[in-house]
Motif scaffolding. Structure first.
Motif, PDB file in Angstrom:
ATOM      1  N   TYR A   1       0.837  -1.203   0.000  1.00 29.64           N
ATOM      2  CA  TYR A   1       0.000   0.000   0.000  1.00 29.64           C
ATOM      3  C   TYR A   1       0.873   1.253   0.000  1.00 29.64           C
ATOM      4  CZ  TYR A   1      -3.800  -3.197   1.290  1.00 29.64           C
ATOM      5  OH  TYR A   1      -4.723  -4.213   1.320  1.00 29.64           O
TER       6      TYR A   1
ATOM      7  N   LYS B   1       3.874   1.494  -1.303  1.00 31.03           N
ATOM      8  CA  LYS B   1       4.435   1.615  -2.647  1.00 31.03           C
ATOM      9  C   LYS B   1       3.423   2.223  -3.609  1.00 31.03           C
ATOM     10  CE  LYS B   1       7.864  -2.061  -2.202  1.00 31.03           C
ATOM     11  NZ  LYS B   1       8.346  -3.368  -2.693  1.00 31.03           N
ATOM     12  N   ALA B   2       2.159   1.821  -3.466  1.00 25.45           N
ATOM     13  CA  ALA B   2       1.109   2.367  -4.328  1.00 25.45           C
ATOM     14  C   ALA B   2       0.890   3.852  -4.027  1.00 25.45           C
ATOM     15  CB  ALA B   2      -0.183   1.587  -4.137  1.00 25.45           C
TER      16      ALA B   2
ATOM     17  N   ASN C   1       3.734   5.863  -5.543  1.00 27.78           N
ATOM     18  CA  ASN C   1       3.586   5.875  -6.999  1.00 27.78           C
ATOM     19  C   ASN C   1       2.526   6.885  -7.427  1.00 27.78           C
ATOM     20  OD1 ASN C   1       3.049   5.286  -9.709  1.00 27.78           O
ATOM     21  ND2 ASN C   1       3.137   3.079  -9.424  1.00 27.78           N
ATOM     22  N   LEU C   2       1.362   6.824  -6.801  1.00 30.13           N
ATOM     23  CA  LEU C   2       0.274   7.726  -7.168  1.00 30.13           C
ATOM     24  C   LEU C   2       0.627   9.171  -6.848  1.00 30.13           C
ATOM     25  CD1 LEU C   2      -2.602   8.114  -8.242  1.00 30.13           C
ATOM     26  CD2 LEU C   2      -3.421   7.732  -5.896  1.00 30.13           C
TER      27      LEU C   2
ATOM     28  N   TYR D   1      -8.465   2.831  -1.764  1.00 31.21           N
ATOM     29  CA  TYR D   1      -7.526   1.943  -2.448  1.00 31.21           C
ATOM     30  C   TYR D   1      -7.359   0.654  -1.645  1.00 31.21           C
ATOM     31  CZ  TYR D   1      -3.496   0.098  -4.838  1.00 31.21           C
ATOM     32  OH  TYR D   1      -2.650  -0.727  -5.546  1.00 31.21           O
TER      33      TYR D   1
ATOM     34  N   ASP E   1      -8.306  -1.056  -7.021  1.00 26.50           N
ATOM     35  CA  ASP E   1      -6.875  -1.361  -6.940  1.00 26.50           C
ATOM     36  C   ASP E   1      -6.137  -0.753  -8.126  1.00 26.50           C
ATOM     37  OD1 ASP E   1      -7.009  -3.015  -4.613  1.00 26.50           O
ATOM     38  OD2 ASP E   1      -7.757  -4.648  -5.839  1.00 26.50           O
TER      39      ASP E   1
ATOM     40  N   LEU F   1      -4.492   2.204  -9.909  1.00 23.10           N
ATOM     41  CA  LEU F   1      -3.933   3.549  -9.793  1.00 23.10           C
ATOM     42  C   LEU F   1      -4.179   4.374 -11.048  1.00 23.10           C
ATOM     43  CD1 LEU F   1      -0.489   2.925  -8.047  1.00 23.10           C
ATOM     44  CD2 LEU F   1      -2.650   3.614  -6.992  1.00 23.10           C
TER      45      LEU F   1
END
Length: 195
Positions: A35, A37-38, A41-42, A149, A183, A185
């Motif tokens: 989570y 890492k996501a 990234n976003l 998310y 899920d 992005l």
């Protein structure tokens, strides 16, 4: 510093024209958490497109989102932290921010100026923030997009809302459209860029 003065002083951290997106989520995840890492990234993607990223300034999801925006460097990475006896030090990836001594003005700051909210898995604090935004949108006080998310994490809450709350008539059918669970992005990024 007084309660009321905090309502006024935090705005010095928001002296920019960029649209803002607030990230919520647990402070307890480490950097290797999927989570986190996501979120990083976003936040990087949104910053690349000129959106400021606002978080509660702590570790976990907050640190990851601030780091993503910081690494992009194309927009602001804002941290609205709070003095707590445990768990919360301001992460080093904020380019501006404010340290609150009370939850109420901090919550207002996290919500006030953002056009979208991305809610990652978290505990009681994250749920408190999520439902605060849902109520503001439900009552027409705010018109923003809300993304949750992590489909597996949010499935139980979504089921409770769609069955128990609906069957007891405590919400209306239209309230189910106030948030999107995903899920993806890319989907979140597209939706926010179209605001």
């Amino acid at each position: 510093m007084t309660f009321l003065s905090e309502f006024n002083q935090y705005k010095n951290a928001l002296k920019f024209a960029n649209k803002s997106v607030t990230f919520f989520g647990s402070a307890r995840f480490d950097d290797e958490n999927l989570y986190c890492k996501a979120a990083k990234n976003l936040a990087y993607r949104l910053s690349e497109n000129g959106f400021a990223v606002i978080t509660g300034g702590g570790d976990g999801i907050m640190r990851a989102a601030n780091e993503g925006a910081f690494e992009s460097g194309k927009s602001h990475s804002v941290a609205f932290n709070i003095r707590l006896p445990f768990e919360q030090n301001t992460n080093p990836f904020a380019t501006s921010g404010f340290l609150f001594s009370s939850f109420t003005p901090r919550k207002f700051a996290l919500i006030d100026s953002s056009v979208a909210f991305v809610v990652f898995p978290g505990g009681f604090g994250t749920l408190d923030e999520l439902f605060e935004i849902l109520v503001l949108v439900q009552t027409g006080i705010k018109n923003v997009k809300i993304f949750l998310y992590g489909t597996k994490f949010w499935a139980g809450l979504d089921e409770f809302i769609k069955t128990t709350l609906m069957s007891e008539n405590t919400i209306s059918k239209g309230d189910l459209e106030l948030y999107k669970i995903t899920d993806d992005l890319d989907f979140i990024e597209r939706e926010i860029l179209n605001i």
